[in-house]
Design an enzyme around this catalytic site. Structure first.
Site, PDB file in Angstrom:
ATOM      1  N   GLU A 271      17.077   2.639  78.652  1.00 49.89           N
ATOM      2  CA  GLU A 271      17.409   2.749  80.072  1.00 49.89           C
ATOM      3  C   GLU A 271      16.312   3.505  80.834  1.00 49.89           C
ATOM      4  O   GLU A 271      16.044   3.210  82.000  1.00 49.89           O
ATOM      5  CB  GLU A 271      18.756   3.451  80.249  1.00 49.89           C
ATOM      6  CG  GLU A 271      19.926   2.672  79.682  1.00 49.89           C
ATOM      7  CD  GLU A 271      19.990   1.253  80.243  1.00 49.89           C
ATOM      8  OE1 GLU A 271      19.975   1.102  81.485  1.00 49.89           O
ATOM      9  OE2 GLU A 271      20.036   0.301  79.442  1.00 49.89           O
ATOM     10  N   TRP A 274      13.973   0.931  81.700  1.00 46.15           N
ATOM     11  CA  TRP A 274      14.325   0.151  82.895  1.00 46.15           C
ATOM     12  C   TRP A 274      13.819   0.854  84.159  1.00 46.15           C
ATOM     13  O   TRP A 274      13.358   0.201  85.109  1.00 46.15           O
ATOM     14  CB  TRP A 274      15.836  -0.055  82.986  1.00 46.15           C
ATOM     15  CG  TRP A 274      16.305  -1.293  82.291  1.00 46.15           C
ATOM     16  CD1 TRP A 274      16.890  -1.376  81.063  1.00 46.15           C
ATOM     17  CD2 TRP A 274      16.220  -2.640  82.783  1.00 46.15           C
ATOM     18  NE1 TRP A 274      17.183  -2.687  80.762  1.00 46.15           N
ATOM     19  CE2 TRP A 274      16.786  -3.489  81.796  1.00 46.15           C
ATOM     20  CE3 TRP A 274      15.732  -3.213  83.954  1.00 46.15           C
ATOM     21  CZ2 TRP A 274      16.867  -4.865  81.950  1.00 46.15           C
ATOM     22  CZ3 TRP A 274      15.813  -4.588  84.111  1.00 46.15           C
ATOM     23  CH2 TRP A 274      16.376  -5.404  83.120  1.00 46.15           C
ATOM     24  N   TRP A 302      22.908 -16.344 104.132  1.00 52.44           N
ATOM     25  CA  TRP A 302      23.822 -15.210 104.055  1.00 52.44           C
ATOM     26  C   TRP A 302      24.762 -15.192 105.262  1.00 52.44           C
ATOM     27  O   TRP A 302      24.385 -15.571 106.367  1.00 52.44           O
ATOM     28  CB  TRP A 302      23.042 -13.896 104.024  1.00 52.44           C
ATOM     29  CG  TRP A 302      22.102 -13.741 102.873  1.00 52.44           C
ATOM     30  CD1 TRP A 302      20.740 -13.779 102.913  1.00 52.44           C
ATOM     31  CD2 TRP A 302      22.448 -13.516 101.498  1.00 52.44           C
ATOM     32  NE1 TRP A 302      20.204 -13.584 101.653  1.00 52.44           N
ATOM     33  CE2 TRP A 302      21.242 -13.420 100.762  1.00 52.44           C
ATOM     34  CE3 TRP A 302      23.662 -13.382 100.812  1.00 52.44           C
ATOM     35  CZ2 TRP A 302      21.205 -13.194  99.394  1.00 52.44           C
ATOM     36  CZ3 TRP A 302      23.624 -13.154  99.445  1.00 52.44           C
ATOM     37  CH2 TRP A 302      22.422 -13.064  98.753  1.00 52.44           C
ATOM     38  N   ASN A 337      27.015   2.874  86.526  1.00 50.77           N
ATOM     39  CA  ASN A 337      26.128   1.713  86.601  1.00 50.77           C
ATOM     40  C   ASN A 337      26.863   0.385  86.442  1.00 50.77           C
ATOM     41  O   ASN A 337      26.561  -0.592  87.138  1.00 50.77           O
ATOM     42  CB  ASN A 337      25.023   1.816  85.538  1.00 50.77           C
ATOM     43  CG  ASN A 337      23.978   0.730  85.717  1.00 50.77           C
ATOM     44  OD1 ASN A 337      23.328   0.652  86.756  1.00 50.77           O
ATOM     45  ND2 ASN A 337      23.835  -0.131  84.718  1.00 50.77           N
ATOM     46  N   TRP A 355      21.936  -8.890 100.254  1.00 55.71           N
ATOM     47  CA  TRP A 355      21.742  -7.774  99.326  1.00 55.71           C
ATOM     48  C   TRP A 355      21.058  -6.595 100.020  1.00 55.71           C
ATOM     49  O   TRP A 355      21.255  -5.436  99.634  1.00 55.71           O
ATOM     50  CB  TRP A 355      20.943  -8.214  98.099  1.00 55.71           C
ATOM     51  CG  TRP A 355      19.548  -8.706  98.395  1.00 55.71           C
ATOM     52  CD1 TRP A 355      19.165  -9.988  98.626  1.00 55.71           C
ATOM     53  CD2 TRP A 355      18.356  -7.914  98.473  1.00 55.71           C
ATOM     54  NE1 TRP A 355      17.803 -10.057  98.854  1.00 55.71           N
ATOM     55  CE2 TRP A 355      17.287  -8.792  98.768  1.00 55.71           C
ATOM     56  CE3 TRP A 355      18.082  -6.555  98.322  1.00 55.71           C
ATOM     57  CZ2 TRP A 355      15.965  -8.360  98.920  1.00 55.71           C
ATOM     58  CZ3 TRP A 355      16.771  -6.110  98.473  1.00 55.71           C
ATOM     59  CH2 TRP A 355      15.734  -7.005  98.766  1.00 55.71           C
ATOM     60  N   TRP A 378      19.536  -4.255  93.107  1.00 54.04           N
ATOM     61  CA  TRP A 378      20.156  -5.188  94.042  1.00 54.04           C
ATOM     62  C   TRP A 378      19.614  -6.603  93.885  1.00 54.04           C
ATOM     63  O   TRP A 378      20.369  -7.576  93.941  1.00 54.04           O
ATOM     64  CB  TRP A 378      19.992  -4.680  95.474  1.00 54.04           C
ATOM     65  CG  TRP A 378      21.084  -3.709  95.792  1.00 54.04           C
ATOM     66  CD1 TRP A 378      21.030  -2.347  95.722  1.00 54.04           C
ATOM     67  CD2 TRP A 378      22.422  -4.037  96.155  1.00 54.04           C
ATOM     68  NE1 TRP A 378      22.253  -1.810  96.036  1.00 54.04           N
ATOM     69  CE2 TRP A 378      23.126  -2.820  96.303  1.00 54.04           C
ATOM     70  CE3 TRP A 378      23.099  -5.229  96.383  1.00 54.04           C
ATOM     71  CZ2 TRP A 378      24.468  -2.770  96.664  1.00 54.04           C
ATOM     72  CZ3 TRP A 378      24.438  -5.190  96.749  1.00 54.04           C
ATOM     73  CH2 TRP A 378      25.107  -3.969  96.884  1.00 54.04           C
TER      74      TRP A 378
END
Length: 470
Positions: A271, A274, A302, A337, A355, A378
């Protein structure tokens, strides 16, 4: 006597701080400076929750420096030039930031100071490796996490050297004869004018000592269950180190060193990888703070539905798992998360709202709001970023809740209106029999909203749109 300025930004620690180490190794005196210049962040000036954390982190750093942190306000270049002139400093050291606006500003500052004859040097304190150091075999940036992480492991993860920071001869500004235009921390206006921060203050210790204590506690207890328990939001099996990392009160090399050879820490270190990947992407694709990496989404249709957006922001969607996450975010400045993915999926897939709206809300309400991580997260959920979840992967908040909040502890904590509902219905109250709702004291549309969107129908609509653009 040689004086150096250390320009603190989001590296608010004295240990494993390359800028501090370089200044201390080469100069007789060191002046620590923080410059408040939110206008230089472009469209991404820190939000309310971030400012709360920053205030307390600066107060803590000042305490560590014995009250010798010089706080200024104004344009960074003008302020640094003024300080150099007033103090006769020979050099300015800082640690790099990787957001587009920061890179542009820092490049100009370095050149301007060097043109004046000062030493101006920057270092890496925020990442394991610089974004340009990790390349594919073809010499370009990575767009998929797994090969990126494998490449980092080939390099070996660098560790902090606890002995690398020498004793630093910090200068007290009170001993300086010339005016340095100091600003009181309280005058920066970082704290809220109304008391919305009580829950955040209760949930966090935004200090270096708090960072060290949390890391030690996590590695001594929860890390052994991290891989199997990190998806369950009612359990305390995540590190909650992200805000300390963002503000640099803790460095990633320190985490690697603390994890040592613990096999149980491998999933957690991934992680950390990431986070590294997010900064890699932001550096190489700076437009992704506002625009999709996948160009097919540039003209995505959207919806514009302010009422639905506000319901989502306030945790009033009528979908318990989503509402619990959004209320946790508002109360504590943080969200689990797994739940972040669930609430983001509902916004972008079911409600079909941009988003970017979700990213802006998280930016203002998260204490760990980080432009790289926020943009990656996102775009990943929306299906338009690097290594993204396929657009047709739509998180069903009901099934997610029933899988990862089996007995509804998380929902009941943050959505107390549903506290008396049986486990069978706590994630889907709109399907519960009338007598069950009545017994639990739930009146849909009165003391808890009916769902603002039909999950099944909205999923179908989202997939139809995807078929048109893919």
């Amino acid at each position: 006597m040689s004086l150096a300025i250390v320009w603190f930004r989001r590296d608010l620690r004295l240990v494993d701080n390359p800028a501090v180490a370089r200044a201390a190794a080469s100069h007789d005196d060191v002046l620590g400076v923080y410059i408040h210049a939110p206008g230089e962040e472009g469209d991404w000036a820190p939000g309310g929750a971030s400012n709360w954390w920053l205030h307390h982190a600066l107060a803590d750093l000042n305490e560590q420096l014995g009250g010798r942190l010089l706080i200024c306000e104004g344009k960074s270049l003008d302020t640094l030039k003024h300080l150099v002139e007033q103090t006769g400093a020979d050099a300015v050291y800082w640690n790099r930031l990787y957001e587009p606006a920061a890179i542009e500003r820092d490049t100009a500052i370095k050149q301007a100071l060097r043109d004046q004859g000062q030493v101006a040097e920057s270092s890496n304190a925020a990442l394991l490796y610089e974004p340009w150091e990790v390349q594919t075999k073809q010499g370009g940036p990575y767009r998929v996490f797994t090969p990126f992480w494998k490449r980092l492991l080939e390099f070996e993860l660098p560790k902090a050297d606890s002995d690398s920071t020498p004793d630093t001869p910090w200068v007290s500004i009170t001993r300086k004869k010339k005016s340095l235009a100091a600003v009181a921390l309280d005058d920066l206006g970082l704290l809220p004018k109304i008391d919305w921060d009580q829950g955040i203050a209760k949930a966090w210790k935004p200090t270096r000592a708090g960072a060290e204590a949390r890391l030690d506690e996590f590695l001594a207890t929860e890390v052994k269950d991290y891989d199997s328990g990190r998806d369950f939001p009612a359990q305390e099996t995540v590190s909650k180190l992200s805000p300390y990392l963002h503000f640099g009160q803790l460095g990633p090399r320190e985490i690697v060193a603390a994890c040592g050879r613990k096999k149980s820490a491998s999933a957690f270190l991934r992680e950390v990888g990431w986070r590294e990947f997010a900064h890699h992407l932001l550096f190489h694709f700076p437009h992704t703070t506002d625009a999709p990496l996948d160009e097919r989404f540039a003209d995505f249709p959207w919806r514009k539905a302010r009422k639905d957006l506000v319901a989502w922001q306030r945790g009033q969607t009528g979908i318990p798992m989503v509402d619990a996450g959004m209320r946790q975010l508002w109360a504590t400045g943080w969200m689990h998360n797994r739940v972040r993915m669930i609430v983001a999926s509902l916004l972008t897939k079911n409600l079909q709202l941009p988003w970017q709206e979700g990213a802006k809300w998280f930016w203002d309400t998260l204490v760990d709001a980080d432009l790289a991580n926020n943009s990656l997260g996102w775009q990943w959920t929306a299906g338009c970023g690097a290594d993204a979840a396929p657009y047709f992967r739509i998180f069903n908040p009901v099934s997610q809740g029933e899988k990862f909040d089996v007995h509804g502890e998380y929902v009941r904590h943050w959505v107390p209106e549903l506290k008396q509902l049986p486990d069978k219905w706590v994630h889907r109250p709109w399907e519960a029999p009338a007598e069950v709702l009545a017994e639990a004291g739930v009146e849909l549309g009165r003391n808890y909203p009916s769902p603002i969107v039909d999950l099944k129908d909205s999923r179908k609509r989202a997939l139809e749109i995807w078929d048109k653009i893919k």
